[in-house]
Design a protein around this motif. Structure first.
Motif, PDB file in Angstrom:
ATOM      1  N   MET A 176      14.637  17.703  26.739  1.00  0.00           N
ATOM      2  CA  MET A 176      15.967  17.510  26.130  1.00  0.00           C
ATOM      3  C   MET A 176      15.943  17.741  24.627  1.00  0.00           C
ATOM      4  SD  MET A 176      17.306  14.017  27.906  1.00  0.00           S
ATOM      5  CE  MET A 176      16.821  13.706  29.586  1.00  0.00           C
ATOM      6  N   ILE A 177      14.836  17.382  23.971  1.00  0.00           N
ATOM      7  CA  ILE A 177      14.808  17.440  22.505  1.00  0.00           C
ATOM      8  C   ILE A 177      14.036  18.645  21.967  1.00  0.00           C
ATOM      9  CG2 ILE A 177      15.021  14.926  22.275  1.00  0.00           C
ATOM     10  CD1 ILE A 177      11.981  14.911  21.581  1.00  0.00           C
ATOM     11  N   CYS A 178      13.623  19.553  22.862  1.00  0.00           N
ATOM     12  CA  CYS A 178      12.721  20.635  22.429  1.00  0.00           C
ATOM     13  C   CYS A 178      13.465  21.863  21.927  1.00  0.00           C
ATOM     14  CB  CYS A 178      11.762  21.008  23.550  1.00  0.00           C
ATOM     15  SG  CYS A 178      12.474  22.090  24.807  1.00  0.00           S
ATOM     16  N   GLY A 179      14.803  21.882  22.073  1.00  0.00           N
ATOM     17  CA  GLY A 179      15.557  23.032  21.595  1.00  0.00           C
ATOM     18  C   GLY A 179      15.821  24.091  22.647  1.00  0.00           C
ATOM     19  N   GLN A 180      15.269  23.911  23.851  1.00  0.00           N
ATOM     20  CA  GLN A 180      15.472  24.910  24.914  1.00  0.00           C
ATOM     21  C   GLN A 180      16.896  24.855  25.461  1.00  0.00           C
ATOM     22  OE1 GLN A 180      12.906  24.334  28.355  1.00  0.00           O
ATOM     23  NE2 GLN A 180      13.536  26.252  29.311  1.00  0.00           N
ATOM     24  N   LEU A 181      17.515  23.675  25.424  1.00  0.00           N
ATOM     25  CA  LEU A 181      18.824  23.499  26.049  1.00  0.00           C
ATOM     26  C   LEU A 181      19.926  23.472  24.992  1.00  0.00           C
ATOM     27  CD1 LEU A 181      17.820  20.722  28.627  1.00  0.00           C
ATOM     28  CD2 LEU A 181      17.829  23.200  28.939  1.00  0.00           C
ATOM     29  N   ASP A 182      20.635  24.572  24.863  1.00  0.00           N
ATOM     30  CA  ASP A 182      21.713  24.662  23.877  1.00  0.00           C
ATOM     31  C   ASP A 182      22.719  23.539  24.085  1.00  0.00           C
ATOM     32  OD1 ASP A 182      20.858  27.229  22.730  1.00  0.00           O
ATOM     33  OD2 ASP A 182      21.348  27.994  24.727  1.00  0.00           O
ATOM     34  N   GLY A 183      23.094  22.888  23.009  1.00  0.00           N
ATOM     35  CA  GLY A 183      24.093  21.824  23.092  1.00  0.00           C
ATOM     36  C   GLY A 183      23.469  20.444  23.242  1.00  0.00           C
TER      37      GLY A 183
ATOM     38  N   PRO B  15      21.344  17.839  21.509  1.00  0.00           N
ATOM     39  CA  PRO B  15      20.845  17.635  20.140  1.00  0.00           C
ATOM     40  C   PRO B  15      19.377  17.208  20.106  1.00  0.00           C
ATOM     41  CG  PRO B  15      22.389  15.883  20.779  1.00  0.00           C
ATOM     42  CD  PRO B  15      22.385  16.882  21.894  1.00  0.00           C
ATOM     43  N   LYS B  16      18.642  17.764  19.142  1.00  0.00           N
ATOM     44  CA  LYS B  16      17.201  17.475  19.061  1.00  0.00           C
ATOM     45  C   LYS B  16      16.921  16.013  18.735  1.00  0.00           C
ATOM     46  CE  LYS B  16      15.400  22.049  17.948  1.00  0.00           C
ATOM     47  NZ  LYS B  16      14.432  22.806  17.136  1.00  0.00           N
ATOM     48  N   ASP B  17      17.937  15.339  18.169  1.00  0.00           N
ATOM     49  CA  ASP B  17      17.741  13.914  17.849  1.00  0.00           C
ATOM     50  C   ASP B  17      18.433  13.013  18.877  1.00  0.00           C
ATOM     51  OD1 ASP B  17      20.370  14.352  17.279  1.00  0.00           O
ATOM     52  OD2 ASP B  17      20.294  13.554  15.231  1.00  0.00           O
ATOM     53  N   LEU B  18      18.615  13.567  20.093  1.00  0.00           N
ATOM     54  CA  LEU B  18      19.331  12.839  21.146  1.00  0.00           C
ATOM     55  C   LEU B  18      18.786  11.429  21.360  1.00  0.00           C
ATOM     56  CD1 LEU B  18      21.365  12.969  23.579  1.00  0.00           C
ATOM     57  CD2 LEU B  18      19.453  13.770  24.970  1.00  0.00           C
ATOM     58  N   LEU B  19      17.477  11.268  21.270  1.00  0.00           N
ATOM     59  CA  LEU B  19      16.871   9.982  21.638  1.00  0.00           C
ATOM     60  C   LEU B  19      16.980   8.921  20.544  1.00  0.00           C
ATOM     61  CD1 LEU B  19      13.667  11.113  23.589  1.00  0.00           C
ATOM     62  CD2 LEU B  19      15.926  10.527  24.491  1.00  0.00           C
ATOM     63  N   LYS B  20      17.503   9.320  19.365  1.00  0.00           N
ATOM     64  CA  LYS B  20      17.539   8.336  18.265  1.00  0.00           C
ATOM     65  C   LYS B  20      18.422   7.119  18.608  1.00  0.00           C
ATOM     66  CE  LYS B  20      21.251  10.011  15.189  1.00  0.00           C
ATOM     67  NZ  LYS B  20      22.096  10.265  16.344  1.00  0.00           N
ATOM     68  N   ASP B  21      19.405   7.319  19.493  1.00  0.00           N
ATOM     69  CA  ASP B  21      20.251   6.200  19.903  1.00  0.00           C
ATOM     70  C   ASP B  21      19.669   5.420  21.086  1.00  0.00           C
ATOM     71  OD1 ASP B  21      22.105   6.901  17.974  1.00  0.00           O
ATOM     72  OD2 ASP B  21      23.154   8.278  19.323  1.00  0.00           O
TER      73      ASP B  21
ATOM     74  N   LEU C 179      27.603  30.816  26.153  1.00  0.00           N
ATOM     75  CA  LEU C 179      27.009  29.894  25.177  1.00  0.00           C
ATOM     76  C   LEU C 179      27.968  28.833  24.620  1.00  0.00           C
ATOM     77  CD1 LEU C 179      24.486  29.047  23.635  1.00  0.00           C
ATOM     78  CD2 LEU C 179      25.074  30.693  21.864  1.00  0.00           C
ATOM     79  N   GLU C 180      29.129  29.282  24.143  1.00  0.00           N
ATOM     80  CA  GLU C 180      30.042  28.309  23.517  1.00  0.00           C
ATOM     81  C   GLU C 180      30.534  27.261  24.514  1.00  0.00           C
ATOM     82  OE1 GLU C 180      33.502  29.194  20.935  1.00  0.00           O
ATOM     83  OE2 GLU C 180      32.377  31.015  20.427  1.00  0.00           O
ATOM     84  N   ASP C 181      30.881  27.723  25.717  1.00  0.00           N
ATOM     85  CA  ASP C 181      31.353  26.809  26.759  1.00  0.00           C
ATOM     86  C   ASP C 181      30.242  25.858  27.180  1.00  0.00           C
ATOM     87  OD1 ASP C 181      33.583  28.331  26.593  1.00  0.00           O
ATOM     88  OD2 ASP C 181      33.342  29.339  28.525  1.00  0.00           O
ATOM     89  N   LYS C 182      29.023  26.393  27.226  1.00  0.00           N
ATOM     90  CA  LYS C 182      27.864  25.602  27.621  1.00  0.00           C
ATOM     91  C   LYS C 182      27.667  24.432  26.662  1.00  0.00           C
ATOM     92  CE  LYS C 182      24.287  27.981  28.870  1.00  0.00           C
ATOM     93  NZ  LYS C 182      23.064  28.821  28.871  1.00  0.00           N
ATOM     94  N   ILE C 183      27.715  24.754  25.373  1.00  0.00           N
ATOM     95  CA  ILE C 183      27.518  23.722  24.349  1.00  0.00           C
ATOM     96  C   ILE C 183      28.609  22.664  24.459  1.00  0.00           C
ATOM     97  CG2 ILE C 183      27.561  23.312  21.850  1.00  0.00           C
ATOM     98  CD1 ILE C 183      26.146  26.045  21.537  1.00  0.00           C
ATOM     99  N   LYS C 184      29.841  23.125  24.612  1.00  0.00           N
ATOM    100  CA  LYS C 184      30.969  22.201  24.719  1.00  0.00           C
ATOM    101  C   LYS C 184      30.827  21.314  25.967  1.00  0.00           C
ATOM    102  CE  LYS C 184      35.991  22.283  24.517  1.00  0.00           C
ATOM    103  NZ  LYS C 184      36.730  22.653  25.729  1.00  0.00           N
ATOM    104  N   ALA C 185      30.495  21.949  27.091  1.00  0.00           N
ATOM    105  CA  ALA C 185      30.380  21.193  28.359  1.00  0.00           C
ATOM    106  C   ALA C 185      29.280  20.141  28.251  1.00  0.00           C
ATOM    107  CB  ALA C 185      30.096  22.152  29.514  1.00  0.00           C
ATOM    108  N   ARG C 186      28.158  20.524  27.650  1.00  0.00           N
ATOM    109  CA  ARG C 186      27.046  19.571  27.558  1.00  0.00           C
ATOM    110  C   ARG C 186      27.388  18.405  26.642  1.00  0.00           C
ATOM    111  NH1 ARG C 186      22.082  24.027  27.777  1.00  0.00           N
ATOM    112  NH2 ARG C 186      22.267  24.325  30.036  1.00  0.00           N
ATOM    113  N   GLN C 187      28.103  18.708  25.560  1.00  0.00           N
ATOM    114  CA  GLN C 187      28.493  17.629  24.650  1.00  0.00           C
ATOM    115  C   GLN C 187      29.476  16.678  25.325  1.00  0.00           C
ATOM    116  OE1 GLN C 187      29.532  19.957  21.195  1.00  0.00           O
ATOM    117  NE2 GLN C 187      27.447  19.831  20.353  1.00  0.00           N
ATOM    118  N   GLU C 188      30.366  17.239  26.142  1.00  0.00           N
ATOM    119  CA  GLU C 188      31.305  16.383  26.879  1.00  0.00           C
ATOM    120  C   GLU C 188      30.577  15.492  27.880  1.00  0.00           C
ATOM    121  OE1 GLU C 188      35.191  19.368  26.591  1.00  0.00           O
ATOM    122  OE2 GLU C 188      34.242  18.990  28.545  1.00  0.00           O
TER     123      GLU C 188
END
Lengths: 213, 213
Positions: B162-169, B171-177, B109-118
């Motif tokens: 992407m914004i439904c919460g199924q994918l850890d890391g 963000p639910k507000d990803l599309l705001k940008d 989980l932790e690595d997943k979140i970090k990898a996705r954010q990167e």
């Protein structure tokens, strides 16, 4: 006239080059080096090639889109939607295989070779076995119905690329363990239009795109 | 009747579910858990789902093939090959984005979140900007011509996922940008057939597939 923008290598432009050639549709190959591509890339839709440029200057990116479109122009896209579905199935299964190697391209040579050999010994080998089974089920024929299609050309280009020496770590005799894939590659290589293309374009890696000696 | 074999989640089956539903073509959703899939997978062409099972028992694998085939059945595949080419271009660009995350699914989980954010801070963000530009160029309309197509549904399902919460890391507000992507997701969510589907199927992650509140 159509233009195909890409590097000189077969790569992701070769299926559309074959489609246009076999369909008798004139096109210009516009070749880039690393340096000239870096200068030119801002003009392409996603800063990537291949790009198909239409006679009116419009540009289409993404080889999956270009291949299917040029196949339609050339009569290499099945008319029956069910046959298209099975053509697509074969191409997308192949994509699953080639996608496994995406992360290896940027590795230093030794790591690249090691990574590719590990993929072939694991998930890559599993996908090749699935492709072998799928191609074998065509019983020596084409992948979709009784006519050559973009799916046959896509698998042909990919299998030929694997054994042509361009990809470090990919053994040139890779297909010897996959007799149906090897026979299929040879069958498509011997198609008159395909054979004529590689008689004319036998530069560098394309020597391996001919029928087996 | 057609059957779609997959897990209950939207994932790679949702576009074909939407196509058949919008086309008024009856089908049965056959759902698996991890355990029942492990038991059943040998019967599928490549030991994977989604699989579309035809009324005669024939099976078609690979979501790219299934989506396009069910779109044709439902009238959601453009008639003009040029419009198909631009629909395909959008879907393959999206695939480039989602493929970046393939290697993250198996991480802790932790690595997943970090990898996705990167990924989102790097190449993923670049692809999202390209998608934003592509969708913006449709000027508030559909991606291919003046009719809803499988390309619109594919981007809608992916952005909603992407914004439904199924994918850890992720963000639910990803599309705001990405205002064009956000407006586009909303436009497709508000299509009468799509809206009716999610009024009926609002379980779990599918709450986020509705139009923004």
């Amino acid at each position: 006239m159509f233009k195909i923008h890409y590097f000189p290598a077969p790569g992701r432009a070769e299926v559309s080059r074959l489609c246009l050639t076999l369909g008798g549709i004139p096109y210009e190959d516009v070749h880039y080096t690393g340096a000239t591509f870096a200068e030119a890339k801002a003009k392409f839709p996603f800063a990537q090639v291949p790009v198909l440029e239409f006679p009116d200057g419009k540009m289409l990116a993404q080889s999956g889109a270009i291949d299917r479109y040029t196949a339609k122009l050339a009569g290499l896209y099945p008319e029956d939607p069910l046959q298209v579905a099975f053509a697509d199935q074969a191409v997308f299964l192949l994509n699953d295989f080639t996608d496994l190697f995406t992360s290896t391209y940027s590795l230093p040579l030794e790591d690249k070779i090691k990574a590719r050999q590990e993929i072939l010994a694991g998930k890559g080998g599993e996908k090749l076995k699935m492709l072998e089974k799928l191609v074998a089920s065509a019983g020596g024929g084409y992948l979709a119905g009784d006519k050559l299609s973009f799916a046959d050309l896509t698998l042909f280009v990919s299998f030929s690329t694997m054994i042509c020496g361009q990809l470090d770590g990919m053994p040139k005799d890779l297909l010897k363990d996959y007799p149906a894939l090897q026979a299929f590659r040879n069958k498509i290589a011997a198609e008159p239009g395909v054979k004529a293309y590689y008689d004319k374009h036998s530069d560098g890696f394309r020597a391996a795109f001919k029928p087996d000696a």
